[in-house]
Design an enzyme around this catalytic site. Sequence first.
Site, PDB file in Angstrom:
ATOM      1  N   THR A 125      14.880  -5.891   4.252  1.00  0.00           N
ATOM      2  CA  THR A 125      13.669  -5.177   3.823  1.00  0.00           C
ATOM      3  C   THR A 125      12.451  -6.072   4.000  1.00  0.00           C
ATOM      4  OG1 THR A 125      12.390  -4.262   1.978  1.00  0.00           O
ATOM      5  CG2 THR A 125      14.156  -5.748   1.368  1.00  0.00           C
ATOM      6  N   ASP A 127      10.112  -5.855   2.096  1.00  0.00           N
ATOM      7  CA  ASP A 127       9.587  -6.031   0.730  1.00  0.00           C
ATOM      8  C   ASP A 127      10.105  -7.301   0.040  1.00  0.00           C
ATOM      9  OD1 ASP A 127       8.524  -3.520   1.235  1.00  0.00           O
ATOM     10  OD2 ASP A 127      10.093  -2.451   0.149  1.00  0.00           O
ATOM     11  N   ARG A 162     -19.550  -8.048   3.971  1.00  0.00           N
ATOM     12  CA  ARG A 162     -18.875  -6.980   3.234  1.00  0.00           C
ATOM     13  C   ARG A 162     -17.695  -7.512   2.417  1.00  0.00           C
ATOM     14  NH1 ARG A 162     -18.409  -2.955   8.409  1.00  0.00           N
ATOM     15  NH2 ARG A 162     -20.240  -1.687   7.981  1.00  0.00           N
ATOM     16  N   GLY A 170       5.163  -3.131   0.210  1.00  0.00           N
ATOM     17  CA  GLY A 170       5.951  -3.985  -0.687  1.00  0.00           C
ATOM     18  C   GLY A 170       6.581  -3.262  -1.850  1.00  0.00           C
ATOM     19  N   GLU A 222       0.509  -2.157  -2.381  1.00  0.00           N
ATOM     20  CA  GLU A 222       0.494  -0.693  -2.568  1.00  0.00           C
ATOM     21  C   GLU A 222       0.997  -0.266  -3.947  1.00  0.00           C
ATOM     22  OE1 GLU A 222       3.194   1.054   0.299  1.00  0.00           O
ATOM     23  OE2 GLU A 222       4.913  -0.044  -0.490  1.00  0.00           O
ATOM     24  N   ARG A 266     -15.258  -2.038   2.323  1.00  0.00           N
ATOM     25  CA  ARG A 266     -14.414  -1.231   3.214  1.00  0.00           C
ATOM     26  C   ARG A 266     -12.945  -1.466   2.855  1.00  0.00           C
ATOM     27  NH1 ARG A 266     -18.728   0.646   4.425  1.00  0.00           N
ATOM     28  NH2 ARG A 266     -19.617   0.843   6.511  1.00  0.00           N
ATOM     29  N   HIS A 272       2.462   0.930   8.459  1.00  0.00           N
ATOM     30  CA  HIS A 272       3.708   0.654   9.192  1.00  0.00           C
ATOM     31  C   HIS A 272       3.578  -0.390  10.289  1.00  0.00           C
ATOM     32  CE1 HIS A 272       4.518   4.358   7.042  1.00  0.00           C
ATOM     33  NE2 HIS A 272       5.789   4.007   7.097  1.00  0.00           N
ATOM     34  N   GLN A 274       3.054  -3.274   9.682  1.00  0.00           N
ATOM     35  CA  GLN A 274       3.768  -4.416   9.096  1.00  0.00           C
ATOM     36  C   GLN A 274       5.256  -4.409   9.412  1.00  0.00           C
ATOM     37  OE1 GLN A 274       2.028  -4.894   4.744  1.00  0.00           O
ATOM     38  NE2 GLN A 274       1.621  -2.874   5.572  1.00  0.00           N
TER      39      GLN A 274
END
Length: 342
Positions: A125, A127, A162, A170, A222, A266, A272, A274
């Site tokens: 994974t 993650d 910015r 993850g 996320e 921003r 994906h 990753q």
Amino acid sequence: MAKIGILTGGGDCPGLNSVIRAVVRKSINEKFEIVGIKNGWKGLIENDTIALDLQSVSGILPKGGTILGTSRTNPYKQAGDVQKVITTYKKLGLTALIVVGGEDTLGVATKLVNEGLNIVGVPKTIDNDLSATDYTFGFDTAINIATECIDRLHTTAESHHRIIVVEVMGRHAGWIAIESGIAGGADVILIPEVPIDMDEVCAMIQKRHARGKTFSIVVVAEGAQFKQGSMVLKEQKLDSFGHVRLGGIGETLAEEIEKRTGYETRVSVLGHIQRGGSPTAFDRVLGTRFGVKAVELVKEKKFGHMVALSGNKIISVTLEKATGTLKTVDPEYYELAKVFFG
Ligand code: F6P
């Protein structure tokens, strides 16, 4: 002659083909027959298989994805599917099944061991959230991709003065965020293990601006959540395994930063990207070592076990130990990352 089946389940990741190649090469050396099950558990439900030989694994080492295909099919979701899995396993005359997957796929494998199947697990994974192994393959490639993206976002953030929020994957663990954030020199890193305090985030950005910096990079996982309020999700859809699809925190966070600080902000969601493309040398080697060891465990009849990395040694652990609890980022590690915030 022993016959080994191999399947890859759950989200794909770089290094899967390294494992498949190693399993096939080692099995052939041991004079075992080897069959590929297509698309994870779905292939066992539907008896969808492919013969594997030297030719089928030639040239796949540097390729991302999986030549066997994958799915998030969970046989425990649909009545009758577990029986179909067992029936296909028997029909194929398998001596053992090598299951390459993450928490979900190996969770299913753990249950199927109790149904009497001879299973050996391989931890995969991006993650890196599986317990009982120091690393899963796929993670190193993911953090290298994310780090390169953070480097690229630095130059555009600096030119435009910015704030750029970078949302990485993850699931409910902050490994990708913390490691790519440290490697990419992020100014703030936000992970699921530590609820987001907006006052603190803005204070860190203001601190940078006060010392003359006119841009900042904020890396957010996320699965990160605000201290107050419920989890931010772009959509409420479930994936086919039955998990909620994560994502959306980056956008909310960027809006909040701009509103509170007044700095133009921003968001960039890496998604994906990753998981795609060629594995790093580390993941190719780890996948190869895992694959060879998995066949050795079959030879030793060490079923219900998973191969794992401990320091620089490949060991075996029980599937139950590996899937029992999620491996998350420990507070000490986050303290280290915080030295570089603001
Ligand atoms: O588990 C790997 C992973 O990439 C997670 O980081 C992410 O939340 C999820 O899979 C995305 O799943 P899908 O490919 O089904 O969109």
